[in-house]
Each structure stands twice: as structure tokens, then as C-alpha cells.
Design a protein around this motif. Structure first.
Motif, PDB file in Angstrom:
ATOM      1  N   TRP A 164       0.828  -1.206   0.000  1.00 33.57           N
ATOM      2  CA  TRP A 164       0.000   0.000   0.000  1.00 33.57           C
ATOM      3  C   TRP A 164       0.860   1.252   0.000  1.00 33.57           C
ATOM      4  CZ3 TRP A 164      -4.601   0.375  -1.695  1.00 33.57           C
ATOM      5  CH2 TRP A 164      -5.473  -0.707  -1.599  1.00 33.57           C
ATOM      6  N   GLY A 165       1.989   1.217   0.668  1.00 32.07           N
ATOM      7  CA  GLY A 165       2.904   2.358   0.644  1.00 32.07           C
ATOM      8  C   GLY A 165       3.446   2.617  -0.750  1.00 32.07           C
ATOM      9  N   VAL A 166       3.808   1.562  -1.460  1.00 34.87           N
ATOM     10  CA  VAL A 166       4.309   1.710  -2.827  1.00 34.87           C
ATOM     11  C   VAL A 166       3.203   2.237  -3.741  1.00 34.87           C
ATOM     12  CG1 VAL A 166       5.135   0.421  -4.843  1.00 34.87           C
ATOM     13  CG2 VAL A 166       6.147   0.015  -2.611  1.00 34.87           C
ATOM     14  N   ILE A 167       1.983   1.732  -3.587  1.00 37.81           N
ATOM     15  CA  ILE A 167       0.863   2.193  -4.411  1.00 37.81           C
ATOM     16  C   ILE A 167       0.598   3.679  -4.173  1.00 37.81           C
ATOM     17  CG2 ILE A 167      -1.634   2.012  -4.749  1.00 37.81           C
ATOM     18  CD1 ILE A 167      -1.293  -1.027  -4.329  1.00 37.81           C
ATOM     19  N   LEU A 168       0.589   4.093  -2.908  1.00 34.93           N
ATOM     20  CA  LEU A 168       0.368   5.506  -2.602  1.00 34.93           C
ATOM     21  C   LEU A 168       1.514   6.384  -3.091  1.00 34.93           C
ATOM     22  CD1 LEU A 168      -1.195   5.290   0.958  1.00 34.93           C
ATOM     23  CD2 LEU A 168      -2.320   5.936  -1.168  1.00 34.93           C
ATOM     24  N   LEU A 169       2.730   5.882  -3.006  1.00 37.01           N
ATOM     25  CA  LEU A 169       3.877   6.631  -3.505  1.00 37.01           C
ATOM     26  C   LEU A 169       3.802   6.808  -5.015  1.00 37.01           C
ATOM     27  CD1 LEU A 169       6.558   7.962  -2.745  1.00 37.01           C
ATOM     28  CD2 LEU A 169       7.647   5.757  -3.128  1.00 37.01           C
ATOM     29  N   LEU A 170       3.429   5.750  -5.733  1.00 44.22           N
ATOM     30  CA  LEU A 170       3.282   5.858  -7.185  1.00 44.22           C
ATOM     31  C   LEU A 170       2.180   6.841  -7.558  1.00 44.22           C
ATOM     32  CD1 LEU A 170       3.673   2.136  -8.290  1.00 44.22           C
ATOM     33  CD2 LEU A 170       5.292   4.003  -8.592  1.00 44.22           C
ATOM     34  N   PHE A 171       1.080   6.821  -6.826  1.00 46.67           N
ATOM     35  CA  PHE A 171       0.001   7.765  -7.080  1.00 46.67           C
ATOM     36  C   PHE A 171       0.458   9.195  -6.835  1.00 46.67           C
ATOM     37  CE2 PHE A 171      -3.757  10.154  -5.631  1.00 46.67           C
ATOM     38  CZ  PHE A 171      -4.499  10.102  -6.812  1.00 46.67           C
TER      39      PHE A 171
END
Length: 76
Positions: free
Chosen positions: A24-31
Motif C-alpha cells: 500500500w505504501g508503494v501504491i500511494l507513492l506511485l500515485f
């Protein structure tokens, strides 16, 4: 001299990050990166350029994290 007791073993296992938290951290960072790029240069999103770039960056992050984990394991 005895090794660490069960309390020390359970404390070290509680400090491990969960896989879902990392995902989830990676997904939010990409967003967040996508939104920043869109605010600077709107309409310039090219998936054929971004996908390999994201894969390379994530690979580098994994390698660095692996090296850090290996050095911490060898120290303790």
C-alpha cells in the motif's frame, strides 16, 4: 550464558514490517508521483516510458533494502 528469552524473540518478530503495508505504501507513492508529474506537465503521461522506469526504481529499492537487511543481520 543463555540466549535471548522468549520475550526478546517475540519483540523482534513484532518489529517486522507487514507485506501489505509495504504494498500500500508503494501504491500511494506511485500515485503521489503521478499526481506531481501531472501538475508539472499535464497530459504528458506515457505508460511505455513509465512502466520500465517504475520497475527499475522498485528493483533498486529492493536491492538496497536487501543490502541493508543483510548488513543488519551480520552485525547482530
Amino acid at each position: 550464558m543463555t540466549g535471548p528469552g522468549p520475550a526478546a524473540a517475540s519483540a523482534s518478530s513484532q518489529r517486522r514490517p507487514r507485506f501489505s503495508t509495504i504494498v500500500w505504501g508503494v501504491i500511494l507513492l506511485l500515485f503521489a508521483v503521478y499526481m506531481a508529474v501531472q501538475s508539472v506537465a499535464p497530459g504528458s503521461f506515457d505508460p511505455t516510458l513509465w512502466l520500465p522506469g517504475v520497475v527499475i526504481i522498485l528493483g533498486l529499492v529492493l536491492v538496497v533494502a536487501g543490502v541493508i537487511a543483510a548488513t543488519r543481520r551480520n552485525e547482530g
